[in-house]
Design a protein around this motif. Sequence first.
Motif, PDB file in Angstrom:
ATOM      1  N   PRO A 116      -5.653 -39.319  34.328  1.00 14.95           N
ATOM      2  CA  PRO A 116      -5.139 -38.327  35.272  1.00 14.95           C
ATOM      3  C   PRO A 116      -4.864 -37.005  34.553  1.00 14.95           C
ATOM      4  O   PRO A 116      -4.469 -36.986  33.403  1.00 14.95           O
ATOM      5  N   THR A 117      -5.079 -35.929  35.257  1.00 15.51           N
ATOM      6  CA  THR A 117      -4.789 -34.623  34.677  1.00 15.51           C
ATOM      7  C   THR A 117      -3.300 -34.361  34.747  1.00 15.51           C
ATOM      8  O   THR A 117      -2.565 -35.028  35.484  1.00 15.51           O
ATOM      9  N   LEU A 118      -2.852 -33.367  34.028  1.00 15.57           N
ATOM     10  CA  LEU A 118      -1.438 -32.986  34.035  1.00 15.57           C
ATOM     11  C   LEU A 118      -1.012 -32.579  35.442  1.00 15.57           C
ATOM     12  O   LEU A 118       0.072 -32.931  35.893  1.00 15.57           O
ATOM     13  N   ALA A 119      -1.855 -31.859  36.155  1.00 14.08           N
ATOM     14  CA  ALA A 119      -1.529 -31.429  37.514  1.00 14.08           C
ATOM     15  C   ALA A 119      -1.362 -32.632  38.440  1.00 14.08           C
ATOM     16  O   ALA A 119      -0.450 -32.674  39.275  1.00 14.08           O
ATOM     17  N   THR A 120      -2.245 -33.626  38.307  1.00 14.15           N
ATOM     18  CA  THR A 120      -2.138 -34.830  39.131  1.00 14.15           C
ATOM     19  C   THR A 120      -0.848 -35.573  38.826  1.00 14.15           C
ATOM     20  O   THR A 120      -0.147 -36.023  39.730  1.00 14.15           O
ATOM     21  N   ALA A 121      -0.512 -35.704  37.552  1.00 16.20           N
ATOM     22  CA  ALA A 121       0.726 -36.383  37.151  1.00 16.20           C
ATOM     23  C   ALA A 121       1.943 -35.657  37.699  1.00 16.20           C
ATOM     24  O   ALA A 121       2.887 -36.282  38.187  1.00 16.20           O
ATOM     25  N   ALA A 122       1.927 -34.325  37.645  1.00 21.19           N
ATOM     26  CA  ALA A 122       3.055 -33.548  38.161  1.00 21.19           C
ATOM     27  C   ALA A 122       3.182 -33.718  39.677  1.00 21.19           C
ATOM     28  O   ALA A 122       4.284 -33.851  40.201  1.00 21.19           O
ATOM     29  N   LEU A 123       2.048 -33.731  40.381  1.00 19.26           N
ATOM     30  CA  LEU A 123       2.067 -33.916  41.822  1.00 19.26           C
ATOM     31  C   LEU A 123       2.622 -35.291  42.190  1.00 19.26           C
ATOM     32  O   LEU A 123       3.463 -35.421  43.077  1.00 19.26           O
ATOM     33  N   LEU A 124       2.193 -36.324  41.499  1.00 17.05           N
ATOM     34  CA  LEU A 124       2.694 -37.675  41.768  1.00 17.05           C
ATOM     35  C   LEU A 124       4.183 -37.769  41.501  1.00 17.05           C
ATOM     36  O   LEU A 124       4.928 -38.398  42.259  1.00 17.05           O
ATOM     37  N   ALA A 125       4.652 -37.152  40.432  1.00 11.81           N
ATOM     38  CA  ALA A 125       6.087 -37.159  40.116  1.00 11.81           C
ATOM     39  C   ALA A 125       6.867 -36.447  41.210  1.00 11.81           C
ATOM     40  O   ALA A 125       7.942 -36.896  41.620  1.00 11.81           O
ATOM     41  N   ALA A 126       6.349 -35.334  41.707  1.00 10.61           N
ATOM     42  CA  ALA A 126       7.043 -34.583  42.750  1.00 10.61           C
ATOM     43  C   ALA A 126       7.110 -35.375  44.046  1.00 10.61           C
ATOM     44  O   ALA A 126       8.117 -35.354  44.746  1.00 10.61           O
ATOM     45  N   LEU A 127       6.033 -36.080  44.383  1.00 12.33           N
ATOM     46  CA  LEU A 127       6.020 -36.867  45.612  1.00 12.33           C
ATOM     47  C   LEU A 127       6.926 -38.081  45.535  1.00 12.33           C
ATOM     48  O   LEU A 127       7.495 -38.503  46.526  1.00 12.33           O
ATOM     49  N   SER A 128       7.075 -38.684  44.371  1.00 12.54           N
ATOM     50  CA  SER A 128       7.902 -39.879  44.246  1.00 12.54           C
ATOM     51  C   SER A 128       9.372 -39.551  44.064  1.00 12.54           C
ATOM     52  O   SER A 128      10.220 -40.393  44.277  1.00 12.54           O
ATOM     53  N   GLY A 129       9.711 -38.335  43.701  1.00 10.71           N
ATOM     54  CA  GLY A 129      11.088 -37.942  43.420  1.00 10.71           C
ATOM     55  C   GLY A 129      12.079 -38.177  44.537  1.00 10.71           C
ATOM     56  O   GLY A 129      13.115 -38.779  44.341  1.00 10.71           O
ATOM     57  N   PRO A 130      11.816 -37.721  45.776  1.00 12.87           N
ATOM     58  CA  PRO A 130      12.800 -37.871  46.833  1.00 12.87           C
ATOM     59  C   PRO A 130      13.195 -39.318  47.110  1.00 12.87           C
ATOM     60  O   PRO A 130      14.331 -39.597  47.442  1.00 12.87           O
ATOM     61  N   ALA A 131      12.273 -40.263  46.995  1.00 12.53           N
ATOM     62  CA  ALA A 131      12.610 -41.662  47.268  1.00 12.53           C
ATOM     63  C   ALA A 131      13.581 -42.211  46.236  1.00 12.53           C
ATOM     64  O   ALA A 131      14.344 -43.116  46.515  1.00 12.53           O
ATOM     65  N   LEU A 132      13.551 -41.657  45.019  1.00 16.53           N
ATOM     66  CA  LEU A 132      14.433 -42.145  43.972  1.00 16.53           C
ATOM     67  C   LEU A 132      15.763 -41.413  43.932  1.00 16.53           C
ATOM     68  O   LEU A 132      16.674 -41.842  43.269  1.00 16.53           O
ATOM     69  N   ALA A 133      15.847 -40.288  44.621  1.00 14.78           N
ATOM     70  CA  ALA A 133      17.042 -39.455  44.537  1.00 14.78           C
ATOM     71  C   ALA A 133      18.170 -40.055  45.361  1.00 14.78           C
ATOM     72  O   ALA A 133      18.096 -40.098  46.577  1.00 14.78           O
ATOM     73  N   GLN A 134      19.184 -40.521  44.690  1.00 10.29           N
ATOM     74  CA  GLN A 134      20.381 -41.017  45.353  1.00 10.29           C
ATOM     75  C   GLN A 134      21.302 -39.821  45.532  1.00 10.29           C
ATOM     76  O   GLN A 134      21.501 -39.050  44.604  1.00 10.29           O
ATOM     77  N   GLN A 135      21.852 -39.638  46.718  1.00  8.76           N
ATOM     78  CA  GLN A 135      22.678 -38.473  46.995  1.00  8.76           C
ATOM     79  C   GLN A 135      24.110 -38.877  47.315  1.00  8.76           C
ATOM     80  O   GLN A 135      24.341 -39.814  48.074  1.00  8.76           O
ATOM     81  N   ALA A 136      25.045 -38.142  46.736  1.00 13.36           N
ATOM     82  CA  ALA A 136      26.454 -38.332  47.071  1.00 13.36           C
ATOM     83  C   ALA A 136      26.686 -37.803  48.475  1.00 13.36           C
ATOM     84  O   ALA A 136      25.972 -36.924  48.947  1.00 13.36           O
ATOM     85  N   GLY A 137      27.666 -38.358  49.160  1.00 15.61           N
ATOM     86  CA  GLY A 137      28.011 -37.851  50.484  1.00 15.61           C
ATOM     87  C   GLY A 137      28.416 -38.950  51.438  1.00 15.61           C
ATOM     88  O   GLY A 137      28.660 -40.090  51.041  1.00 15.61           O
TER      89      GLY A 137
END
Length: 128
Positions: free
Chosen positions: A3-24
């Motif tokens: 995978p290219t660096l751009a592809t890896a960055a895109l995959l990381a960005a797409l998977s981020g919200p599902a892992l983000a636990q939010q206080a509140g």
Amino acid sequence: MRPTLATAALLAALSGPALAQQAGTYAVEGQGADGSRYQGTATLASTGNNTWRVTWQVGGDRAQGVGFLIPEGPLLVVGYVLGNQIGAAAYAVQPDGSLRGTWTQGQGGGIGAEILTPAGGGGAAPRK
């Protein structure tokens, strides 16, 4: 194929919200092992790297617990105390930030189900 660096960055960005636990604050809707339904609120507060303090308020009952996020799930696992009973809950973190879980408490056991929905739209949370 590498995978290219751009592809890896895109995959990381797409998977981020599902892992983000939010206080509140989260709206709680659940069903006990006996089939009874309930509603309330839960509050999630970060206590460190992937660790959380959780407080549920359902009717006149208040439960307090501590939990940790398993990023590979992502899964939030919480141990809690309600009165003189202990319990455990496990929540699958959903892409929209809600938490879908199951729980048990006390000597009688049984399995309940619960959904925690972020109040006001984004985040992720746990149980009564």
